[in-house]
Design a protein around this motif. Sequence first.
Motif, PDB file in Angstrom:
ATOM      1  N   GLY A 283      12.328   5.858  13.111  1.00 40.37           N
ATOM      2  CA  GLY A 283      13.647   4.826  12.814  1.00 40.37           C
ATOM      3  C   GLY A 283      13.164   3.710  12.057  1.00 40.37           C
ATOM      4  O   GLY A 283      12.177   3.430  11.771  1.00 40.37           O
ATOM      5  N   ALA A 284      14.408   3.508  11.162  1.00 41.87           N
ATOM      6  CA  ALA A 284      14.149   2.360  10.151  1.00 41.87           C
ATOM      7  C   ALA A 284      15.077   1.082  10.767  1.00 41.87           C
ATOM      8  O   ALA A 284      16.110   1.268  10.918  1.00 41.87           O
ATOM      9  N   ARG A 285      14.340  -0.040  10.787  1.00 38.55           N
ATOM     10  CA  ARG A 285      15.153  -1.259  11.147  1.00 38.55           C
ATOM     11  C   ARG A 285      14.971  -2.284  10.025  1.00 38.55           C
ATOM     12  O   ARG A 285      13.707  -2.442   9.558  1.00 38.55           O
ATOM     13  N   GLU A 286      16.012  -2.948   9.585  1.00 40.25           N
ATOM     14  CA  GLU A 286      16.001  -3.952   8.672  1.00 40.25           C
ATOM     15  C   GLU A 286      15.230  -4.969   9.222  1.00 40.25           C
ATOM     16  O   GLU A 286      15.597  -5.759  10.156  1.00 40.25           O
ATOM     17  N   MET A 287      14.215  -5.494   8.840  1.00 41.12           N
ATOM     18  CA  MET A 287      13.270  -6.789   8.970  1.00 41.12           C
ATOM     19  C   MET A 287      13.976  -8.064   8.542  1.00 41.12           C
ATOM     20  O   MET A 287      14.031  -9.178   9.344  1.00 41.12           O
ATOM     21  N   LEU A 288      14.553  -7.883   7.420  1.00 36.36           N
ATOM     22  CA  LEU A 288      15.138  -9.132   6.946  1.00 36.36           C
ATOM     23  C   LEU A 288      16.400  -8.791   6.143  1.00 36.36           C
ATOM     24  O   LEU A 288      16.398  -7.658   5.483  1.00 36.36           O
TER      25      LEU A 288
ATOM     26  N   PRO B 131       7.483 -11.861  18.633  1.00 30.95           N
ATOM     27  CA  PRO B 131       7.545 -10.987  20.065  1.00 30.95           C
ATOM     28  C   PRO B 131       8.737 -11.559  20.802  1.00 30.95           C
ATOM     29  O   PRO B 131       9.331 -10.835  21.613  1.00 30.95           O
ATOM     30  N   GLU B 132       8.747 -12.828  20.999  1.00 26.43           N
ATOM     31  CA  GLU B 132       9.530 -13.519  22.008  1.00 26.43           C
ATOM     32  C   GLU B 132      10.930 -13.393  21.677  1.00 26.43           C
ATOM     33  O   GLU B 132      11.783 -13.300  22.485  1.00 26.43           O
ATOM     34  N   THR B 133      11.279 -13.051  20.489  1.00 22.09           N
ATOM     35  CA  THR B 133      12.737 -12.750  20.041  1.00 22.09           C
ATOM     36  C   THR B 133      12.889 -11.529  19.295  1.00 22.09           C
ATOM     37  O   THR B 133      14.011 -11.162  18.897  1.00 22.09           O
ATOM     38  N   ASP B 134      11.579 -10.668  19.227  1.00 23.64           N
ATOM     39  CA  ASP B 134      11.817  -9.448  18.802  1.00 23.64           C
ATOM     40  C   ASP B 134      12.494  -9.696  17.317  1.00 23.64           C
ATOM     41  O   ASP B 134      13.503  -8.778  16.923  1.00 23.64           O
ATOM     42  N   SER B 135      11.982 -10.321  16.581  1.00 23.39           N
ATOM     43  CA  SER B 135      12.628 -10.594  14.950  1.00 23.39           C
ATOM     44  C   SER B 135      11.346 -11.030  14.124  1.00 23.39           C
ATOM     45  O   SER B 135      10.256 -11.296  14.588  1.00 23.39           O
ATOM     46  N   TRP B 136      11.895 -11.044  12.931  1.00 26.17           N
ATOM     47  CA  TRP B 136      11.083 -11.458  11.714  1.00 26.17           C
ATOM     48  C   TRP B 136      11.574 -12.827  11.136  1.00 26.17           C
ATOM     49  O   TRP B 136      12.066 -12.677  10.134  1.00 26.17           O
ATOM     50  N   PRO B 137      11.436 -13.996  11.673  1.00 30.36           N
ATOM     51  CA  PRO B 137      12.114 -15.283  11.210  1.00 30.36           C
ATOM     52  C   PRO B 137      11.624 -15.448   9.929  1.00 30.36           C
ATOM     53  O   PRO B 137      10.277 -14.980   9.723  1.00 30.36           O
TER      54      PRO B 137
ATOM     55  N   PRO C  87      26.262  -5.575  -6.378  1.00 27.81           N
ATOM     56  CA  PRO C  87      25.313  -6.366  -6.833  1.00 27.81           C
ATOM     57  C   PRO C  87      23.881  -6.354  -6.228  1.00 27.81           C
ATOM     58  O   PRO C  87      23.759  -5.717  -5.316  1.00 27.81           O
ATOM     59  N   VAL C  88      23.029  -6.800  -7.340  1.00 31.88           N
ATOM     60  CA  VAL C  88      21.502  -6.449  -6.921  1.00 31.88           C
ATOM     61  C   VAL C  88      21.349  -7.483  -5.606  1.00 31.88           C
ATOM     62  O   VAL C  88      21.663  -8.497  -5.619  1.00 31.88           O
ATOM     63  N   LYS C  89      20.736  -6.740  -4.506  1.00 33.37           N
ATOM     64  CA  LYS C  89      20.343  -7.486  -3.204  1.00 33.37           C
ATOM     65  C   LYS C  89      19.107  -6.753  -2.806  1.00 33.37           C
ATOM     66  O   LYS C  89      19.170  -5.670  -2.838  1.00 33.37           O
ATOM     67  N   GLY C  90      18.030  -7.410  -2.288  1.00 28.82           N
ATOM     68  CA  GLY C  90      16.891  -6.888  -1.762  1.00 28.82           C
ATOM     69  C   GLY C  90      16.693  -7.189  -0.424  1.00 28.82           C
ATOM     70  O   GLY C  90      17.216  -7.939   0.396  1.00 28.82           O
ATOM     71  N   SER C  91      15.931  -5.983   0.365  1.00 28.63           N
ATOM     72  CA  SER C  91      15.601  -6.479   1.754  1.00 28.63           C
ATOM     73  C   SER C  91      14.167  -5.494   2.314  1.00 28.63           C
ATOM     74  O   SER C  91      13.868  -4.882   1.193  1.00 28.63           O
ATOM     75  N   LEU C  92      13.840  -5.857   3.199  1.00 24.68           N
ATOM     76  CA  LEU C  92      12.426  -5.414   3.942  1.00 24.68           C
ATOM     77  C   LEU C  92      12.942  -4.348   5.158  1.00 24.68           C
ATOM     78  O   LEU C  92      13.653  -4.751   5.834  1.00 24.68           O
ATOM     79  N   TYR C  93      12.289  -2.962   5.219  1.00 20.33           N
ATOM     80  CA  TYR C  93      12.309  -2.319   6.346  1.00 20.33           C
ATOM     81  C   TYR C  93      11.212  -2.098   6.983  1.00 20.33           C
ATOM     82  O   TYR C  93      10.348  -1.835   6.436  1.00 20.33           O
ATOM     83  N   GLU C  94      11.030  -1.893   8.410  1.00 19.38           N
ATOM     84  CA  GLU C  94      10.158  -1.720   9.230  1.00 19.38           C
ATOM     85  C   GLU C  94      10.473  -0.157   9.630  1.00 19.38           C
ATOM     86  O   GLU C  94      11.417  -0.076  10.490  1.00 19.38           O
ATOM     87  N   LEU C  95       9.575   0.940   9.690  1.00 22.35           N
ATOM     88  CA  LEU C  95       9.890   2.186  10.068  1.00 22.35           C
ATOM     89  C   LEU C  95       8.732   2.519  11.349  1.00 22.35           C
ATOM     90  O   LEU C  95       7.536   2.043  11.207  1.00 22.35           O
ATOM     91  N   SER C  96       9.373   2.753  12.195  1.00 19.42           N
ATOM     92  CA  SER C  96       8.491   3.178  13.545  1.00 19.42           C
ATOM     93  C   SER C  96       8.804   4.713  13.960  1.00 19.42           C
ATOM     94  O   SER C  96       9.903   4.902  13.867  1.00 19.42           O
ATOM     95  N   TYR C  97       7.541   5.390  14.388  1.00 16.45           N
ATOM     96  CA  TYR C  97       7.726   6.640  14.896  1.00 16.45           C
ATOM     97  C   TYR C  97       7.959   6.591  16.383  1.00 16.45           C
ATOM     98  O   TYR C  97       7.392   5.813  17.217  1.00 16.45           O
ATOM     99  N   ASP C  98       9.111   7.150  17.089  1.00 14.34           N
ATOM    100  CA  ASP C  98       9.489   7.147  18.232  1.00 14.34           C
ATOM    101  C   ASP C  98       8.911   8.315  18.971  1.00 14.34           C
ATOM    102  O   ASP C  98       9.603   9.639  18.649  1.00 14.34           O
ATOM    103  N   THR C  99       8.054   8.239  19.858  1.00 20.01           N
ATOM    104  CA  THR C  99       7.590   9.526  20.453  1.00 20.01           C
ATOM    105  C   THR C  99       8.355  10.066  21.599  1.00 20.01           C
ATOM    106  O   THR C  99       8.420  11.384  21.774  1.00 20.01           O
ATOM    107  N   MET C 100       9.528   9.305  21.947  1.00 24.55           N
ATOM    108  CA  MET C 100      10.317   9.921  22.857  1.00 24.55           C
ATOM    109  C   MET C 100      11.532  10.850  22.022  1.00 24.55           C
ATOM    110  O   MET C 100      11.623  12.071  22.568  1.00 24.55           O
ATOM    111  N   THR C 101      12.050  10.287  21.004  1.00 24.71           N
ATOM    112  CA  THR C 101      12.806  11.046  20.261  1.00 24.71           C
ATOM    113  C   THR C 101      12.111  12.126  19.133  1.00 24.71           C
ATOM    114  O   THR C 101      12.836  13.003  18.581  1.00 24.71           O
ATOM    115  N   GLN C 102      10.947  11.776  18.927  1.00 22.36           N
ATOM    116  CA  GLN C 102      10.039  12.649  17.745  1.00 22.36           C
ATOM    117  C   GLN C 102      10.815  12.214  16.357  1.00 22.36           C
ATOM    118  O   GLN C 102      10.746  13.283  15.790  1.00 22.36           O
ATOM    119  N   ALA C 103      11.216  10.996  16.242  1.00 22.36           N
ATOM    120  CA  ALA C 103      11.728  10.743  15.010  1.00 22.36           C
ATOM    121  C   ALA C 103      11.460   9.523  14.533  1.00 22.36           C
ATOM    122  O   ALA C 103      11.082   8.727  15.269  1.00 22.36           O
TER     123      ALA C 103
END
Length: 184
Positions: free
Chosen positions: A126-131, A177-183, A108-124
């Motif tokens: 990464g996508a993290r679901e924010m919500l 930042p204190e919980t590393d989350s997007w409340p 079924p239809v469901k939506g979400s937001l992702y945050e993408l960060s470039y990791d200089t250590m892995t040179q890749a």
Amino acid sequence: MNGRFAALALVLFLGVPGAEGAWYRSVVATAPATLADVVVSSAGASGKWRVYGVAGDTVYEYDWSGSSWTRRGIASVGPGNMTTGIAAGVGRNDGKVRLYVSHTKFGPVKGSLYELSYDTMTQAWGAREMLGPLGTGESFTDVALSTGSIPNEPPPTRIRVYGSNGNGKAYVFTYAPETDSWPG
């Protein structure tokens, strides 16, 4: 959506010097599915300005090599998902430019937001679901960042991420930042 997507060319429009109101059109690259949105950003490791676009379930990076444009997929939001919007900015208020992607999952239809960060250590990337997914029938249609003092908070203001959905709702997200989350 019946699973068919028309390929759409990403086109760059440049103003022509001395020609008021005239535009020059140049095809940057094509995508294998409908290109839903683009943003120009320095979000990668080098700080070089690139064009980022979303098509199907993939986020693409378009880079100018000096003589031609190249396209590479940098992240996926998963099969069965459709990216619908992209924005770039310092959403965590930490000085690092990241990409923010809205998407919708079908059946079924469901939506979400992702945050993408470039990791200089892995040179890749990464996508993290924010919500996590919204309720059934709720889809995300776009994403944006703002630096204004919304809702009229005293300085210093914080950058926030905004999302809109197919049911006429707008959402605002502030990174904690204190919980590393997007409340929510």
